[in-house]
Scaffold this active site. Structure first.
Site, PDB file in Angstrom:
ATOM      1  N   HIS A  52       0.810  -1.203   0.000  1.00  9.52           N
ATOM      2  CA  HIS A  52       0.000   0.000   0.000  1.00  9.52           C
ATOM      3  C   HIS A  52       0.852   1.265   0.000  1.00  9.52           C
ATOM      4  CE1 HIS A  52      -3.871   1.915   0.863  1.00  9.52           C
ATOM      5  NE2 HIS A  52      -3.195   2.770   1.594  1.00  9.52           N
ATOM      6  N   HIS A  98     -10.756   2.268  -0.889  1.00 17.24           N
ATOM      7  CA  HIS A  98     -10.943   1.789   0.482  1.00 17.24           C
ATOM      8  C   HIS A  98     -11.690   0.465   0.410  1.00 17.24           C
ATOM      9  CE1 HIS A  98     -10.665   3.754   4.676  1.00 17.24           C
ATOM     10  NE2 HIS A  98      -9.477   3.513   4.178  1.00 17.24           N
TER      11      HIS A  98
END
Ligand SMILES: Nc1ncnc2c1ncn2[C@@H]1O[C@H](COP(=O)(O)OP(=O)(O)O)[C@@H](O)[C@H]1O
Ligand SMILES: [Mg+2]
Lengths: 738, 80, 229, 80
Positions: A52, A98
């Site tokens: 990430h 998300h």
């Protein structure tokens, strides 16, 4: 090292693995540290090197995307991309995923996704002016889907509505490949004075590092590593902490930050996103070539007894880190106190090139900044190209139903039905500048106090990307460019959100590589650079990967809001003009999938030169007023595009006879083929428009006229708007209320 | 049978509502109020009369709908 | 005419109403920060839409208890005109300046769209520029706009002509389908007894500019300026 | 001292949230559930240690802020 960490868990091989670090990575850590890291330091490595934060699988390929152009003020690498929109203003925008949190807790996951992307934009000095959201859910029949849709939509609305930023657009698809991995991609667009953009690079020994916003709790510790790990059945059981968003605090934070930004107190500013205090302080120091020393006991905490590890890795929301000009502390404190926000000086910049963390005066962590950042792993993962699919000959099959019936059914499918049920839960008008609301090709938001506007849209056709990643990648960009063009905007730049499966599998990595290649070609050909983006990998459950979903968020400029187009048919008596060639490409089309039950075939080819020529022509003709309504043709082809225009304008149309033109493909392919570079427009001056098209080398022909309360499609077959509307508007509310 | 279910945020989960109420109470002059948390209470009647079965049923309702166990706890009271 | 817009933490339609007022007044309204209770004398006070204090606990409840609201109530009682839009309406009910409460929408969902509302009377500061019975198009955007009062209160409101607007269809007919939130008797806005205070859920400031697709909201601000100048 | 305040809708006031829960429970197959009402529960600690004074204080909080007495009832529990 000090006693403060003495009672933390020792770093064993097992602990290293729990932190998602493999043996090679751990060896590298030993090398960099010159000793064994303690738990805090290990945690910091683990988040900084997570997929990430580090983009370790994608970095190599992302470098190929074009990121420059005269309009680009700041490309990828900052919190968001910045482009010049003239008159001393800049547009700042980015999209972010998300996905995993939204699957686990749809309301809060989606809400905090919106909060995070807003911060990325206002941290650069922009007032957010619009939000968009690109959503992908599993099959409507899957038992979880309804609950996920309801929660995600409520969460996006709950956050955006409260913060007071209009949510003006987005897209929604349903496909079984997202059953265990929904996609929630949120985009924010903001506007700032072009000469007052704020960056994260922090330099200047001794300058104070300030923490503002909400207090730190034990939220989402390890969230960033979670976002990079593949799902399996137990992830639901593990119930990792999900953050709860506080949009009210975010609203205060926006106002307070913008107020401080109007002074000259800020050296650098960075939101605390994934990996919170760790990545924000790290990035500031690393970009500024400095060091940083933090006194963690000064961090405002929500709970007692938080350890340095927890503080550094917490993902509590609504927090920012600022480096101030010395002497401006009181000014800044006053502003944050006015807005009832926490303010604490928690450290200062140094020239050591190290991150030194102290707790009650004792050093509890000490890491070198550059070596950690530079050594952040980068993989050249093996990849295999996707096998090309056969082109489908439109004459090779017999349609199972007549066109009117097919159209009626298509308009009421989950992918093509109206998304009104969703956008009516979003305040899309707050700020009183929404000129084109959701429902058209692109939303148009006026630049406050002017007669200019920004157009924006999000796009992706995952089934094309699956069938042919390179064509699919190019098509995504082309469709985005077309959607902006269709309202009369000049497309300027894009943000992307690359959602893929597990990159450790060569076929998935091949999808990624292919999509990037297609996007690169299209962005270059259309002068439509990528200025920001986000990568979300490991979107798979039990080895089932999602469709490759590289979402594009495009932003364009409208110089004069008096010359824009909408998709609604403007009333009766106008000519319908089809711009572009119709060969009747049905491969990977919605028609084949939803009417004929086939998902094979190559997606339509994308000719970027034609895209550009046709689009430039359409835009010019919108601007000179000869086009009265415009819609780009994509999913479902001509028939669906026409039906959408008719419903939006509550006006019928008659295109019968046009199907008989020599050279046309068979009927179903003519009506439902998804050939690219096409627009359907209306005009009161068809002759002049056609003449101009000839001159510009753009294929254009009159295919019918507007009027009545039915669509007369081909061979005289008609369908009433009322019937079309019932299905189109009815599917989603009907599904959700069931 | 009557059921009363309390649904409250787990410890450590941010409670923006509670925070705001605390702030409002203190600005109204109520001092010494701390740790405000807001939750939900759901009350209903249940046709099941066997206490054990009723509890199991309400527990299933909590798990499936009434609480979001990722961030919330629940607590069940039953009264004949 | 002088006007003030009160800005609470979490207000988010303060600028929108400022723009609409500026357009009708030809001058700037005063923007009053909620901590600033002694602001200049004005003819009109606007409580704007948004999520004051996050709308936590109950919409408008915390704003209604804030110090500036004491001042607003005092001035309203002296006859100063007060307009509460959306969250502002919720504050007005919470302070008791207008009766009733605004509950969660009947379908529990936030709703943002244009609705049509019927002007119940043109005999007020706020509606002088509308025709009585006229159906105007104005957007709503709220989660808690479901107007509730007990039957006696509702009947008293009707008897005294305190209903300002009701949700209706395009022909002006009241119907359940035209009611976006379940409000009793389709009520979209109510006055206090002297009709100097108006609370309404729809946002007239959002359709007061042809660029945004309509101007039906503008007459409300124009009418106020004319009446209060 | 710990306080727990229940804020519930008065009888006769329609409760859209309760109704929606009832509907959702029945579509999940939980039959025999009726009269669902949803309320709020607010918990906090209080520095006042005298029970009578504490009760009076919490009552004032309810009247002023925590409940809207036009439609809501409140109920106070105190625990040392
Ligand atoms: N999640 C969403 N939020 C807001 N608007 C949406 C959403 N999904 C779809 N829309 C709107 O619905 C319209 C149709 O969407 P779509 O079919 O994806 O358009 P296109 O085919 O032109 O890209 C667009 O105006 C889009 O903004
Ligand atoms: Mg389009």
């Amino acid at each position: 090292m000090s006693s403060a960490v003495a009672n933390e868990r020792p770093v064993t091989p097992e602990v290293v693995r729990e932190h998602g670090l493999n043996d090679e990575e751990y060896d590298l850590i030993l090398d960099i540290m010159g000793r064994e890291p303690n738990l805090l330091e290990l945690g910091i490595f683990s988040v900084m090197w997570s997929e990430h934060c580090s983009y370790k699988s994608s970095k190599k390929w992302l470098k190929y995307l074009p990121t420059t152009g005269p309009q680009v003020i700041k490309g990828p690498g900052e919190n968001a991309g910045v482009i010049d929109i003239g008159e001393g203003l800049a547009a700042i925008f980015k999209m972010e995923s998300h996905n995993h949190p939204s699957y686990i807790e749809p309301y809060q996951g989606a809400a905090t996704g919106v909060g995070g992307i807003l911060r990325d934009v206002f941290t650069m000095g922009a007032r957010p002016v619009a939000n968009l959201n690109a959503l992908r859910f599993g099959s409507p029949d899957h038992p979880k889907t309804r609950h996920l849709v309801a929660g995600v939509v409520a969460g996006i609305g709950g956050y955006g509505n409260c913060v007071g930023v209009p949510t003006v657009g987005g897209e929604v698809n349903f496909d079984p490949s997202y059953n265990g991995n929904i996609l929630v991609n949120a985009m924010t667009v903001g506007i700032a004075p072009a000469d007052r953009i704020f960056y994260s690079a922090a330099a200047g020994v001794g300058k104070p590092v300030v923490y503002v916003g909400s207090k730190t709790g034990r939220d989402g510790i390890h969230g960033a590593t979670m976002a990079s790990a593949e799902f399996d059945e137990d992830s639901e059981e593990k119930r990792p902490t999900v953050q709860v968003g506080d949009p009210f605090t975010e609203k205060l934070l926006i106002e307070a930050c913008l107020e401080l930004m109007a002074t000259d107190a800020i050296v650098a500013i960075q939101d605390m996103g994934a990996a919170g205090l760790t990545s924000s302080s790290f990035e500031m120091a690393s970009k500024g070539g400095s060091g940083v020393e933090l006194e963690l006991d000064k961090v405002p905490c929500r709970e007692d007894g938080m350890t340095p590890y927890e503080m550094m890795l917490s993902e509590s929301q609504e927090r920012m880190l600022i480096v101030l000009q010395p002497g401006k502390e009181d000014l800044a404190r006053g502003i944050f106190q006015k807005w009832d926000l926490d303010f604490a000086i928690i450290g200062h910049l140094t020239d050591t090139g190290r991150m030194v963390l102290k707790m009650n005066g004792e050093v509890v962590g000490d890491l070198p900044i550059d070596p950690l950042a530079e050594a952040s792993p980068e993989y050249d993962r093996p990849w295999t190209a996707t096998e090309p699919q056969d082109e489908i000959d439109p004459a090779s099959f017999t349609p199972s139903v007549k066109p009117a019936e097919a159209l009626k059914r298509l308009m009421a499918t989950p992918d093509l039905c109206s998304k009104r049920w969703i956008w009516e839960q979003y305040d899309h008008m707050v700020m009183a500048d929404t000129v084109a609301r959701p429902g058209g090709d692109a939303a148009v938001v006026r630049i406050h106090g002017s007669n200019r506007g920004l157009a924006m849209a999000s796009d992706c056709t995952p089934r094309y990307c699956k069938a042919d990643p390179e064509r699919g990648g190019a098509q995504v960009v082309a469709e985005s460019w077309r959607n902006l063009t269709a309202v009369g905007a000049k497309p300027l730049a894009v943000t992307d959100n690359m959602n893929f499966g597990n990159p450790e599998r060569p076929e998935i990595m091949g999808q990624f590589v292919g999509c990037v290649a297609g996007m690169k070609a299209a962005c270059e050909a259309l002068d439509y650079p990528v200025v920001s983006g986000n990568v979300s990998l490991y979107n798979e459950t039990n080895g089932q990967a999602i469709l490759p979903t590289p979402v594009i968020g495009g932003v364009g400029l409208i110089d004069d809001l008096d010359h824009i187009a909408g998709a609604a048919l403007p009333g009766s008596g106008q000519d319908l003009v089809l711009i572009g060639e119709t060969a009747g490409h049905l491969g990977a089309s919605i028609y084949l999938r939803d009417i004929e039950g086939r998902s094979d075939g190559a997606p339509p080819p994308v000719d970027l030169e034609l895209e550009r020529r046709h689009g430039d022509f359409v835009r010019a003709k919108i601007r000179d007023g000869s086009i009265t309504a415009c819609h780009d043709l994509s999913d479902g082809g001509l028939a669906v595009g026409l039906a959408e225009m008719a419903l939006a304008g509550d006006c019928g149309a008659d295109i019968t006879g046009a199907e008989q033109e020599p050279g046309n493909p068979p009927l179903a392919a003519w009506l439902f083929g998804e050939d690219q570079a096409r627009y359907l427009v209306t005009t009161a001056q068809a002759d002049a428009l056609l003449a101009a098209a000839v001159e510009a080398g753009v294929p254009a022909r009159v295919i019918g006229q507007t009027g009545g309360d039915r669509l007369i499609l081909a061979e005289g077959e008609a369908i009433s708007l009322a019937e079309l509307r019932a299905g189109h508007e009815g599917w989603l509310p009907g599904y959700m209320d069931r | 049978m009557k059921a009363r279910v309390h649904v409250t945020l787990k410890n450590g989960v941010l409670d923006p509502q509670g925070k705001a109420i605390e702030h409002a109470l203190s600005s109204l002059g109520f001092d010494g109020v701390n740790d405000v948390r807001q939750g939900k209470v759901i009350e209903f009647s249940l046709s099941e009369s066997d206490p054990a079965k009723a509890r199991a049923e309400v527990e299933a309702m909590c798990e499936k709908l009434l609480a979001n166990t990722v961030i919330e706890n629940y607590d069940i009271e039953l009264n004949a | 005419m002088k006007a003030a817009v009160i800005v609470f933490p979490g207000s988010n339609c303060d600028r929108d109403v400022q723009v609409a007022l500026r357009q009708s007044m030809g001058s700037e309204p005063l923007m009053v920060w909620h901590k600033d209770s002694d602001f200049d004398k004005v003819d009109l006070i606007v409580l704007p839409g948004g999520f004051s204090y996050g709308d936590y606990l109950r919409c408008g409840a915390m704003a209604a208890n804030s110090p500036v609201m004491k001042e607003v109530v005092a001035r309203a009682q002296k006859g100063v005109a007060v307009l509460g839009i959306c969250n502002g309406f919720q504050m007005l009910t919470e302070t008791g300046l207008v009766p009733g409460v605004l509950m969660r929408n009947a379908d529990l969902r936030f709703v943002c769209r244009d609705v049509t509302i019927k002007v119940e009377t043109s005999q007020s500061l706020f509606t002088a520029k509308y025709e009585q019975g006229e159906a105007i198009r104005i957007p709503v955007a709220h989660h808690d706009g479901n107007y509730y009062a007990d039957d006696d209160t509702l009947s008293a409101l009707e008897d005294r002509g305190q209903i300002a607007f009701r949700y209706c269809d395009q022909e002006g007919k009241l119907s359940e389908a035209a009611n976006p939130n379940g409000s009793q008797r389709n009520i979209a806005g109510v006055y206090n007894e002297t009709k100097t205070v108006l609370g309404l859920m729809p946002h007239p400031e959002r359709l007061a500019d042809p660029k945004l697709g309509g101007t039906d909201g503008r007459a409300l601000f124009d009418g106020l300026v004319e009446a209060l100048s």
